[in-house]
Design a protein around this motif. Sequence first.
Motif, PDB file in Angstrom:
ATOM      1  N   LEU A 112       0.839  -1.190   0.000  1.00 18.77           N
ATOM      2  CA  LEU A 112       0.000   0.000   0.000  1.00 18.77           C
ATOM      3  C   LEU A 112       0.878   1.245   0.000  1.00 18.77           C
ATOM      4  O   LEU A 112       1.683   1.442   0.899  1.00 18.77           O
ATOM      5  N   ALA A 113       0.749   2.052  -1.028  1.00 15.49           N
ATOM      6  CA  ALA A 113       1.504   3.302  -1.128  1.00 15.49           C
ATOM      7  C   ALA A 113       0.511   4.448  -1.004  1.00 15.49           C
ATOM      8  O   ALA A 113      -0.400   4.573  -1.821  1.00 15.49           O
ATOM      9  N   LEU A 114       0.663   5.265   0.021  1.00 16.10           N
ATOM     10  CA  LEU A 114      -0.283   6.348   0.245  1.00 16.10           C
ATOM     11  C   LEU A 114       0.145   7.662  -0.398  1.00 16.10           C
ATOM     12  O   LEU A 114      -0.689   8.428  -0.837  1.00 16.10           O
ATOM     13  N   TRP A 115       1.442   7.947  -0.418  1.00 16.33           N
ATOM     14  CA  TRP A 115       1.900   9.217  -0.961  1.00 16.33           C
ATOM     15  C   TRP A 115       3.147   9.011  -1.782  1.00 16.33           C
ATOM     16  O   TRP A 115       4.037   8.260  -1.404  1.00 16.33           O
ATOM     17  N   ALA A 116       3.218   9.727  -2.882  1.00 13.07           N
ATOM     18  CA  ALA A 116       4.445   9.770  -3.669  1.00 13.07           C
ATOM     19  C   ALA A 116       5.220  10.999  -3.230  1.00 13.07           C
ATOM     20  O   ALA A 116       4.642  12.065  -3.041  1.00 13.07           O
ATOM     21  N   GLN A 117       6.505  10.855  -3.036  1.00 12.56           N
ATOM     22  CA  GLN A 117       7.303  11.992  -2.593  1.00 12.56           C
ATOM     23  C   GLN A 117       7.559  12.961  -3.729  1.00 12.56           C
ATOM     24  O   GLN A 117       7.574  12.586  -4.898  1.00 12.56           O
ATOM     25  N   SER A 118       7.778  14.206  -3.339  1.00 15.82           N
ATOM     26  CA  SER A 118       8.079  15.273  -4.274  1.00 15.82           C
ATOM     27  C   SER A 118       9.332  15.972  -3.745  1.00 15.82           C
ATOM     28  O   SER A 118       9.957  15.481  -2.798  1.00 15.82           O
ATOM     29  N   SER A 119       9.681  17.106  -4.312  1.00 14.47           N
ATOM     30  CA  SER A 119      10.831  17.849  -3.794  1.00 14.47           C
ATOM     31  C   SER A 119      10.677  19.330  -4.134  1.00 14.47           C
ATOM     32  O   SER A 119       9.840  19.710  -4.954  1.00 14.47           O
ATOM     33  N   TYR A 120      11.495  20.133  -3.494  1.00 12.99           N
ATOM     34  CA  TYR A 120      11.559  21.567  -3.781  1.00 12.99           C
ATOM     35  C   TYR A 120      12.716  21.799  -4.742  1.00 12.99           C
ATOM     36  O   TYR A 120      13.660  21.001  -4.793  1.00 12.99           O
ATOM     37  N   ALA A 121      12.666  22.906  -5.470  1.00 11.05           N
ATOM     38  CA  ALA A 121      13.750  23.240  -6.394  1.00 11.05           C
ATOM     39  C   ALA A 121      15.045  23.503  -5.632  1.00 11.05           C
ATOM     40  O   ALA A 121      16.124  23.379  -6.182  1.00 11.05           O
ATOM     41  N   GLY A 122      14.913  23.857  -4.373  1.00  9.26           N
ATOM     42  CA  GLY A 122      16.092  24.128  -3.546  1.00  9.26           C
ATOM     43  C   GLY A 122      15.679  24.747  -2.228  1.00  9.26           C
ATOM     44  O   GLY A 122      14.488  24.941  -1.940  1.00  9.26           O
ATOM     45  N   GLN A 123      16.665  25.102  -1.428  1.00  5.62           N
ATOM     46  CA  GLN A 123      16.419  25.677  -0.106  1.00  5.62           C
ATOM     47  C   GLN A 123      15.698  27.025  -0.185  1.00  5.62           C
ATOM     48  O   GLN A 123      14.894  27.350   0.684  1.00  5.62           O
ATOM     49  N   VAL A 124      15.968  27.807  -1.216  1.00  2.00           N
ATOM     50  CA  VAL A 124      15.339  29.118  -1.361  1.00  2.00           C
ATOM     51  C   VAL A 124      13.828  28.952  -1.539  1.00  2.00           C
ATOM     52  O   VAL A 124      13.035  29.627  -0.877  1.00  2.00           O
ATOM     53  N   GLU A 125      13.423  28.060  -2.434  1.00  2.00           N
ATOM     54  CA  GLU A 125      11.995  27.829  -2.650  1.00  2.00           C
ATOM     55  C   GLU A 125      11.330  27.346  -1.363  1.00  2.00           C
ATOM     56  O   GLU A 125      10.251  27.803  -0.995  1.00  2.00           O
ATOM     57  N   MET A 126      12.001  26.432  -0.672  1.00  2.00           N
ATOM     58  CA  MET A 126      11.454  25.896   0.576  1.00  2.00           C
ATOM     59  C   MET A 126      11.317  27.000   1.630  1.00  2.00           C
ATOM     60  O   MET A 126      10.295  27.098   2.316  1.00  2.00           O
ATOM     61  N   ARG A 128      10.984  30.250   1.132  1.00  2.00           N
ATOM     62  CA  ARG A 128       9.929  31.195   0.734  1.00  2.00           C
ATOM     63  C   ARG A 128       8.540  30.649   1.082  1.00  2.00           C
ATOM     64  O   ARG A 128       7.677  31.373   1.566  1.00  2.00           O
ATOM     65  N   LEU A 129       8.334  29.374   0.808  1.00  4.57           N
ATOM     66  CA  LEU A 129       7.039  28.775   1.131  1.00  4.57           C
ATOM     67  C   LEU A 129       6.829  28.716   2.638  1.00  4.57           C
ATOM     68  O   LEU A 129       5.735  29.000   3.131  1.00  4.57           O
ATOM     69  N   ALA A 130       7.872  28.382   3.376  1.00  3.19           N
ATOM     70  CA  ALA A 130       7.763  28.358   4.846  1.00  3.19           C
ATOM     71  C   ALA A 130       7.383  29.737   5.375  1.00  3.19           C
ATOM     72  O   ALA A 130       6.531  29.865   6.254  1.00  3.19           O
TER      73      ALA A 130
END
Length: 137
Positions: A112-126, A128-130
Amino acid sequence: MSSECIFCRIVAGEIPCAKLYETETVLAFLDIAPVRKGHALVLPKAHHPDLWSLPAGLGDDLLAAMQAVGRAVVAATGAEGLNVGMNNREAAGQLVPHAHFHLIPRNAGDGLALWAQSSYAGQVEMARLAEAIRARI
């Protein structure tokens, strides 16, 4: 109670369920279309459409129910673990617009797989969203 809500009708006893747990404020029962056998739903008896509409005090009752039912589901099914999840609104997969939590028993290698992982373009994008999220809390 919403007369159009299937969970409200279950709470009212108009539709049967395989009841697992009940208090004055909370009901738990087996999901009629389980992801895995033992898949349970825990919900407030009062109609609240999603996470954001739940009164804060009800959280204690829901958590106590999830702990009790979760322990019992794991023991009864022989599961090695348990996923607890909540879908909020149609876009997130919420099929019944009445707040509810899914308790899904799990075993290693069950596929059972509930979520597929993703990623951010980098620390800057992460970062900014935070910051955008923090600004809205």
